[in-house]
Design a protein around this motif. Structure first.
Motif, PDB file in Angstrom:
ATOM      1  N   ARG A 141      -1.006  12.360  -1.499  1.00 19.09           N
ATOM      2  CA  ARG A 141      -0.655  12.774  -0.141  1.00 19.09           C
ATOM      3  C   ARG A 141       0.580  12.056   0.377  1.00 19.09           C
ATOM      4  NH1 ARG A 141      -6.343  12.164   2.791  1.00 19.09           N
ATOM      5  NH2 ARG A 141      -5.172  12.767   4.666  1.00 19.09           N
ATOM      6  N   TRP A 142       0.782  10.795   0.011  1.00 17.87           N
ATOM      7  CA  TRP A 142       1.988  10.088   0.463  1.00 17.87           C
ATOM      8  C   TRP A 142       3.215  10.575  -0.272  1.00 17.87           C
ATOM      9  CZ3 TRP A 142       2.146   8.200   4.945  1.00 17.87           C
ATOM     10  CH2 TRP A 142       1.012   7.596   5.523  1.00 17.87           C
ATOM     11  N   GLU A 154       9.685  14.973   3.805  1.00 22.02           N
ATOM     12  CA  GLU A 154      10.812  14.306   4.463  1.00 22.02           C
ATOM     13  C   GLU A 154      12.110  14.518   3.698  1.00 22.02           C
ATOM     14  OE1 GLU A 154      10.769  11.744   7.225  1.00 22.02           O
ATOM     15  OE2 GLU A 154       8.947  12.876   7.739  1.00 22.02           O
ATOM     16  N   LYS A 156       6.392   4.870   4.230  1.00 24.44           N
ATOM     17  CA  LYS A 156       7.069   4.765   5.523  1.00 24.44           C
ATOM     18  C   LYS A 156       8.351   3.961   5.417  1.00 24.44           C
ATOM     19  CE  LYS A 156       3.111   5.711   8.299  1.00 24.44           C
ATOM     20  NZ  LYS A 156       1.929   5.145   8.902  1.00 24.44           N
ATOM     21  N   GLN A 157       8.347   2.952   4.567  1.00 26.49           N
ATOM     22  CA  GLN A 157       9.587   2.200   4.349  1.00 26.49           C
ATOM     23  C   GLN A 157      10.675   3.132   3.832  1.00 26.49           C
ATOM     24  OE1 GLN A 157       8.185  -0.798   1.655  1.00 26.49           O
ATOM     25  NE2 GLN A 157       7.764  -2.283   3.288  1.00 26.49           N
ATOM     26  N   LYS A 190     -11.249   6.973   5.254  1.00 22.30           N
ATOM     27  CA  LYS A 190     -10.104   7.412   6.071  1.00 22.30           C
ATOM     28  C   LYS A 190      -8.791   6.876   5.535  1.00 22.30           C
ATOM     29  CE  LYS A 190     -11.596   8.227  10.828  1.00 22.30           C
ATOM     30  NZ  LYS A 190     -11.650   7.529  12.113  1.00 22.30           N
ATOM     31  N   SER A 191      -8.802   5.626   5.079  1.00 22.19           N
ATOM     32  CA  SER A 191      -7.525   5.019   4.734  1.00 22.19           C
ATOM     33  C   SER A 191      -7.297   4.913   3.230  1.00 22.19           C
ATOM     34  CB  SER A 191      -7.429   3.623   5.368  1.00 22.19           C
ATOM     35  OG  SER A 191      -8.539   2.841   4.999  1.00 22.19           O
ATOM     36  N   GLY A 215       0.948   3.885   1.696  1.00 24.39           N
ATOM     37  CA  GLY A 215       1.401   4.327   3.011  1.00 24.39           C
ATOM     38  C   GLY A 215       2.565   3.504   3.514  1.00 24.39           C
ATOM     39  N   ALA A 216       2.458   2.196   3.355  1.00 27.08           N
ATOM     40  CA  ALA A 216       3.539   1.320   3.806  1.00 27.08           C
ATOM     41  C   ALA A 216       4.819   1.643   3.048  1.00 27.08           C
ATOM     42  CB  ALA A 216       3.151  -0.137   3.602  1.00 27.08           C
ATOM     43  N   LEU A 264      13.094  13.237   0.766  1.00 30.98           N
ATOM     44  CA  LEU A 264      13.694  12.010   0.266  1.00 30.98           C
ATOM     45  C   LEU A 264      13.465  11.852  -1.227  1.00 30.98           C
ATOM     46  CD1 LEU A 264      12.575   9.781   3.227  1.00 30.98           C
ATOM     47  CD2 LEU A 264      14.952  10.118   2.491  1.00 30.98           C
ATOM     48  N   SER A 318       0.846  -1.186   0.000  1.00 26.90           N
ATOM     49  CA  SER A 318       0.000   0.000   0.000  1.00 26.90           C
ATOM     50  C   SER A 318       0.891   1.249   0.000  1.00 26.90           C
ATOM     51  CB  SER A 318      -0.908  -0.006   1.223  1.00 26.90           C
ATOM     52  OG  SER A 318      -0.139   0.196   2.388  1.00 26.90           O
ATOM     53  N   ALA A 353      10.794   6.315   4.114  1.00 27.08           N
ATOM     54  CA  ALA A 353      11.143   7.283   5.145  1.00 27.08           C
ATOM     55  C   ALA A 353      12.133   6.688   6.146  1.00 27.08           C
ATOM     56  CB  ALA A 353       9.887   7.746   5.876  1.00 27.08           C
ATOM     57  N   TYR A 382       4.153  13.555   1.550  1.00 27.88           N
ATOM     58  CA  TYR A 382       4.786  13.174   2.821  1.00 27.88           C
ATOM     59  C   TYR A 382       6.282  12.950   2.633  1.00 27.88           C
ATOM     60  CZ  TYR A 382       5.953   9.864   6.633  1.00 27.88           C
ATOM     61  OH  TYR A 382       6.540   9.199   7.678  1.00 27.88           O
TER      62      TYR A 382
END
Ligand SMILES: Nc1ncnc2c1ncn2[C@@H]1O[C@H](COP(=O)(O)OP(=O)(O)OP(=O)(O)O)[C@@H](O)[C@H]1O
Ligand SMILES: Nc1ncnc2c1ncn2[C@@H]1O[C@H](COP(=O)(O)OP(=O)(O)OP(=O)(O)O)[C@@H](O)[C@H]1O
Ligand SMILES: [Mg+2]
Ligand SMILES: [Mg+2]
Lengths: 351, 229, 227, 229, 351
Positions: C60-61, C68, C43-44, C111-112, C39-40, C70, C37, C46, C64
């Motif tokens: 949006r990701w 950061e 974050k990985q 939401k997700s 989001g996952a 990156l 996904s 990040a 994000y």
């Protein structure tokens, strides 16, 4: 061995509280069920922590609340034969036997497995798993396991129950020999007065967690004579057996004893119940009894409703018992003469 | 029946490898953790118990994120490791770690149950026969926990085969590198007509686990037969 | 070193095809796609996971990771677009208001999942969100909403057009008018690390090529509308 | 520290409700399944064992799909139930079922370990004293499995608190209706910047589980103290 | 009870293979450790499945390979006192005791807990957990638990080990009374010849899984006369007890018998060993023995190395034993006169 003990331990309503100091190689612990014998054993071995007090073995503190000493069981090196065998179920008979032995440095191994195994009758079990042993077999393996760990003191909690008489009287002299030879002191718990007298020199008697007597095993047996139907057992060391006409004779001190019912008479320890000694004022004429000893009465003592008669048969001590009436009829008095008549079949060989 | 692609075969192999490694690596830790919990009186025992059980309570994805925080190149441990030239994240090692962490509570609980049922008298007997605690641990407690260890290992293995949430986060879903069976199943469900293949992989997973289970039962039965009376 | 792609799971199918195609032309530059996904993946990245190229299902990701620092900001672009449709088993609908009589409707959790948010926006724009909300079943993602329709658990579901192609039973019964929700966009970018690598830049360019766009279109994606 | 939204509070309550229900409902089944596996000689025992352990091996998402197939309106069981007017799917009952299925292997394995360590002689003693098998089951086996049952229940409860994959499929992620803590966490982590709230919910989950764990330990210690020697 | 057994069972190298048929209320099983006593008990109770053979109790098949009968333990209703207590650790003393009792329909409850508890000395344990009991306490609870389940047959595997002598001799008569009163037959395993003689009428002797002897207590005693110190047991029915001066006297046929060592003399069956009868050619003068009977010699018979002497004491039969020498000295011949001398303490009350 010198053992100085002074301990307190409370379990609910049971309260152990006793101190004693014994010196000797073979000490017995006697007392009714629930009197605290196993509790004492567990505290000595370090398996149960006393509430307070101290235990000193040969002057060395094993436990002392005041000095904050509490050696771990394996540091105490006190061997225990538990009331139940507690064999390691995942190890075979052989590895159970050698568990402690293998953990000893070579020079501290005192007992030889090859010598012990036949005495305990364990040869046919050597390849076996312990989970399928019979009750007596388990008990013998447990006994062997502890002996082979050559501890500095052995505690035994009724180690001979579940053994047949033959095996038992085969094991006892071996145990005594081993203990003597290697100087391993023994604390022996048993309900059998006979075992106690054969195995120990001194007995601690417990009653409800208190020490009620500290006496010799013989004295204890005399004291309890009145309360059991078995009477007092005289232990007689017989020597030099000879067989004549199907009848065995042995030397007992200066005298000769005729005994039957022993297939293959050997020198050794024999038991004779005080009930099996009949006393006569004068020598009776013809009798079916084979043994007639002229004795001196040493003393008379009360034993329940009967009277105990301690006799001196030319240096050998014998205890007989008679009913009060008989004591009067025979005019028994200390120092008097009397004839003790014993049937040849009354002797029981122990070992 | 199913025609598996090369990457599917790789996924199966990898799953097996990960599950076996995770199980084998966890066993000593699990045994020791259980020992601490059962036989010692540590002051922080309850806390320790809680930490051991944490991965059970949290959704695996969260566990994955927490591991990512710890082991990522920017994480405290990951940074140190990557400075040493050791790369964890996005390798099969990460999948092993994910499985280990997620399955650990199951393993420890199994072993604990086994240890708690060991007769205390046997441990006392060993100590009076002169065995120090580490000796008793290895020669009495370890073999007598055998069945529980085995049960725990099976549990761990099975759980590893099914582990998805934490793995996809710290190992990634890279076909041929970190894609285990559950991740491959996930990919198939994103492909038109992939359901059949997903089912096939499920069947493989189940077969593997059942084989281990039967093996476990077999060993236990043999242990039990030895002790029959 | 192989090229690491972090690709939103909804593009699994298309990207696998694209990688295969690219490898035919460049067999010596290995590529490792990683599907999860958005989001996952974000974050990985990040946390320092190796990634050279990031395709998100959700701007949006991407933002994000930009925050950061990156991502190479100049490489952020839209690689593909998608459309919101309603799938179901019944007869085709003419407007969103036809949904009103249906018993249960699945959407991805607003939401997700962006798809859920777009669906909510569309329904709100159509003025029927309030009446439908109590009959809404929130799924984890579009894929699951689709599965509910396929199994007949719900009467209709809002999904992407690309996902509708995975359905076995359900059919598209309505194209949600684009006027009711913002355009669905898949942003793509090179990470700082990817931007330094020629292979990365090459693959980035390949994805924007006509050949690549053809594959995407075949998988149901709409052309990359410029942001 | 954390400002939970009303739907977060609902999620916590629901999680507690689901975990408790799943645990309570599973216990009798788990106990009976363990009994069958340990004390009987069914012909299809290995197969039964396999089925019980299935949910452990499969990724929870797959378990969820399989449950959906079974319990959905068109599924064999679901169709029958919905004909009776019972709706399972998309209700909190579905979340309970998901937790039950996923946690069941853990529960059974715990109880089995406990049962296997019961001394067979005690069961023999009970039978010579005139107790038929069901009597022995309830008055000897059940109390002697007490610790294992408790451990299994704790495991089940903790696992239920963390259950995500199967729940989200058959119960859906409907705030206030089927959204448990893990589903709420998922929603938060899928939003940039939602990590803080996700962490807050994790903390709640962990606290709940720790409370149950400590309770478990407490009870076990009390049991053990009773048997001290 | 009539028990017909014919069984085979193999365990590795041990092979049980024996058949027997006994009728009697109190049967003993005797044999060395590992001879298969517990194995027999487990097979009878249904806890161990024999390889082949059959078990019939009072004509009813409990197990029969041929007829495919194998009753479950609780259907057999055979009570077992195991060699180890096997108490339920999760139940208290009281609930252990009542486990079987509570499962009985009211009309089948034969033994009253209120009467049993004091005999076993369990009053102080009633509120206790069984996990902290001492060894002997556990054994007593196990014994009580089985008795209270009022089974149709009781098997006891060394139930009295671990009990002190006092408690043991208090329990034995109670047990016998209970068994007699409620007609519960008994199969009793023990290593103690003493216990065996007190508890049983008939003995099965096992050696390595085979039956080596099956004899009535009388026959066993006669056989052992030659090879064991125990002699033959004369059973004497004594009536009308009276106490004078601490000494009890009873009627035995036409004669009076003086006995001691019986705290509270009652009418009943008493045992007298053949070894406790000393024969005199003429009436001896003063003696500690209280009983002198003029008898006729009925017959002489060989008993091992000794000679058995069957006597007729005014209509009552007595068996004595003498060594061969004595038979010659006393000029014993069938029909001759002789005086039998018996100490007052030689009588043992059976029931
Ligand atoms: N943990 C405990 N809690 C309560 N009472 C206990 C505990 N441990 C032992 N006792 C009691 O203490 C007493 C002494 O027990 P111990 O085992 O020392 O007796 P014993 O002399 O060895 O008896 P036996 O000959 O029957 O083995 C018993 O009455 C026993 O029930
Ligand atoms: N499962 C088994 N496998 C192998 N041998 C066994 C098994 N069960 C019992 N035995 C052996 O069978 C023999 C008879 O055992 P049993 O328990 O009947 O003896 P026992 O007469 O009761 O002895 P004890 O007086 O010592 O209790 C023993 O030698 C024992 O080791
Ligand atoms: Mg004791
Ligand atoms: Mg036995």
């Amino acid at each position: 061995m010198k053992l100085d003990v002074d301990l307190e331990k409370r379990f609910g309503s049971f309260h152990w509280s006793a101190g004693f100091s014994v010196e000797g190689e073979r000490v017995g612990v006697f007392g009714p069920s629930g009197s605290g014998k196993s509790t004492l054993m567990h505290m000595l071995a370090g398996l149960l922590k006393p509430d307070s007090g101290s235990i000193y073995l040969d002057g060395e503190p094993l436990f002392d609340v005041g000095r904050r000493v509490n050696l771990s069981p394996q540091k105490r090196r006190i061997g225990v034969v538990f009331q139940q065998a507690h064999l390691f179920p995942h190890l075979g008979v052989e590895r159970n036997l050698l568990f402690g032995y293998n953990r000893l440095p070579k020079e501290e191994r005192k007992v030889d497995p090859a010598a012990l195994v036949p005495v305990l009758g364990l040869e046919p079990l050597m390849g076996r798993s312990v989970t399928t042993l019979s009750g007596g077999e388990r008990q013998r393996v447990a006994l062997g396991r502890t002996l082979l760990s050559s501890p500095r003191l052995i505690l035994m909690d009724e180690p001979l129950t579940g053994l047949d008489a033959e095996r038992k009287y085969q094991i006892i002299p071996y145990l005594k020999k081993v203990f003597a030879e290697f100087g391993i002191p023994l604390l022996f718990i048993s309900h059998s007065l006979n075992e106690m007298r054969l195995m120990t020199e001194q007995v601690l008697e417990l009653t409800q967690g208190k020490l009620s007597a500290q006496i010799s095993a013989d004295a204890l047996a005399l004291r309890r004579m009145g309360s059991t139907p078995d009477g007092f057992t005289n232990l007689m060391e017989l020597r030099a057996p000879q067989v004549n006409d199907g009848l065995a004779s042995c030397r007992w001190g200066e005298q000769e004893v005729i005994l039957s019912g022993v297939n293959d008479p050997t020198a050794g320890m024999y038991a004779l119940s005080s009930k099996d000694i009949t006393l006569f004022k004068r020598h009776p004429e013809a009798t079916s009894a084979r043994n007639l000893f002229r004795c001196k009465v040493v003393r008379l003592f009360a034993a329940g409703r009967r009277t105990g008669v301690e006799l001196d048969c030319q240096g050998q001590r014998l205890v007989s018992q008679v009913v009060a009436d008989a004591a009067r009829d025979l005019e028994l008095v200390a120092g008097g003469d009397v004839v003790a008549v014993i049937k040849a079949s009354a002797f029981r060989r122990l070992y | 029946m199913f025609e598996f692609s090369p990457s599917d075969w790789q996924a199966m192999l990898l799953s097996l490898q990960v599950a076996l490694s995770a199980t084998a690596l966890s066993l000593p830790f699990g045994f020791f953790a259980a020992y601490l919990l059962v036989f010692t009186r540590l002051p922080g025992k309850a806390l320790f118990d809680g930490i051991v059980n944490l991965p059970l309570v949290l959704p695996p994805v969260v566990v994955g994120y927490l591991l990512l925080l710890l082991l990522g190149n920017r994480g405290p441990l990951g940074g140190w490791l990557s400075a040493m030239g050791i790369q964890i994240i996005f390798t099969w090692k990460a999948a092993v770690i994910a499985s280990m962490v997620v399955g650990f509570p199951l393993l420890v609980r199994s072993i604990r149950l086994g240890m708690e049922s060991i007769d205390e008298k046997l441990i006392q007997a060993a100590s009076t026969l002169g065995a120090p605690w580490y000796d008793t641990l290895m020669t009495v407690i370890l073999p007598l926990s055998g069945r529980a260890l085995l049960a725990g290992a099976t549990l761990m293995f099975a759980r590893s085969l099914g582990e998805f949430g934490a793995t996809i986060i710290i190992a990634g879903n890279i076909p041929g590198v970190t894609q285990t069976i559950p991740l491959a199943i996930y990919d198939y469900t994103s492909t038109p007509g992939g359901d059949r293949m997903a089912l096939g992989l499920c069947a493989v997973s189940v077969t593997l686990a059942l084989a281990v289970l039967l093996f476990n039962e077999g060993v236990i039965n043999r242990i039990r037969k030895r002790g029959e009376r | 070193a192989p090229l690491h792609l972090s690709v939103a799971a909804s593009m699994t199918n298309a990207v696998e095809e694209l990688v295969a195609l690219y490898q035919q032309q460049h067999p010596d530059s290995p590529i490792r796609p990683n599907f999860a996904s958005s989001g996952a993946l974000a974050k990985q990245i990040a946390q320092g996971a190796p990634a050279d190229l990031f395709i998100s299902a959700n701007p949006r990701w991407m933002q994000y990771l930009l925050d950061e620092e990156l991502i190479a900001p100049e490489t952020v672009t839209i690689v593909a677009g998608n459309r919101l449709v309603v799938v179901g088993e019944g007869a085709p609908l003419t407007a969103l208001s036809d949904l009103a009589p249906l018993s249960r409707i699945a959407i991805a959790s607003p939401k997700s999942a962006p798809a859920g948010r777009y669906a909510q926006q569309a329904l709100e724009a159509a003025g029927i969100w309030k009446t439908l909300v109590s009959r809404m079943v929130m799924a984890k993602d579009v894929r699951q909403a689709l599965a509910y329709t396929d199994r007949g658990e719900v009467a209709a579901a809002f999904v992407y057009k690309t996902d509708a192609l995975l359905a076995t039973q359900a059919k598209i019964i309505l194209d949600v008018p684009q006027s009711l929700y913002p355009p669905v966009q898949y942003p793509m970018a090179l990470t700082l690390r990817g931007a330094r690598r020629p292979e990365g830049v090459a693959f980035y360019a390949f994805l924007q090529s006509a050949a690549a766009q053809e594959v995407l279109a075949r998988c149901g994606f709409s052309a990359a509308a410029t942001p």
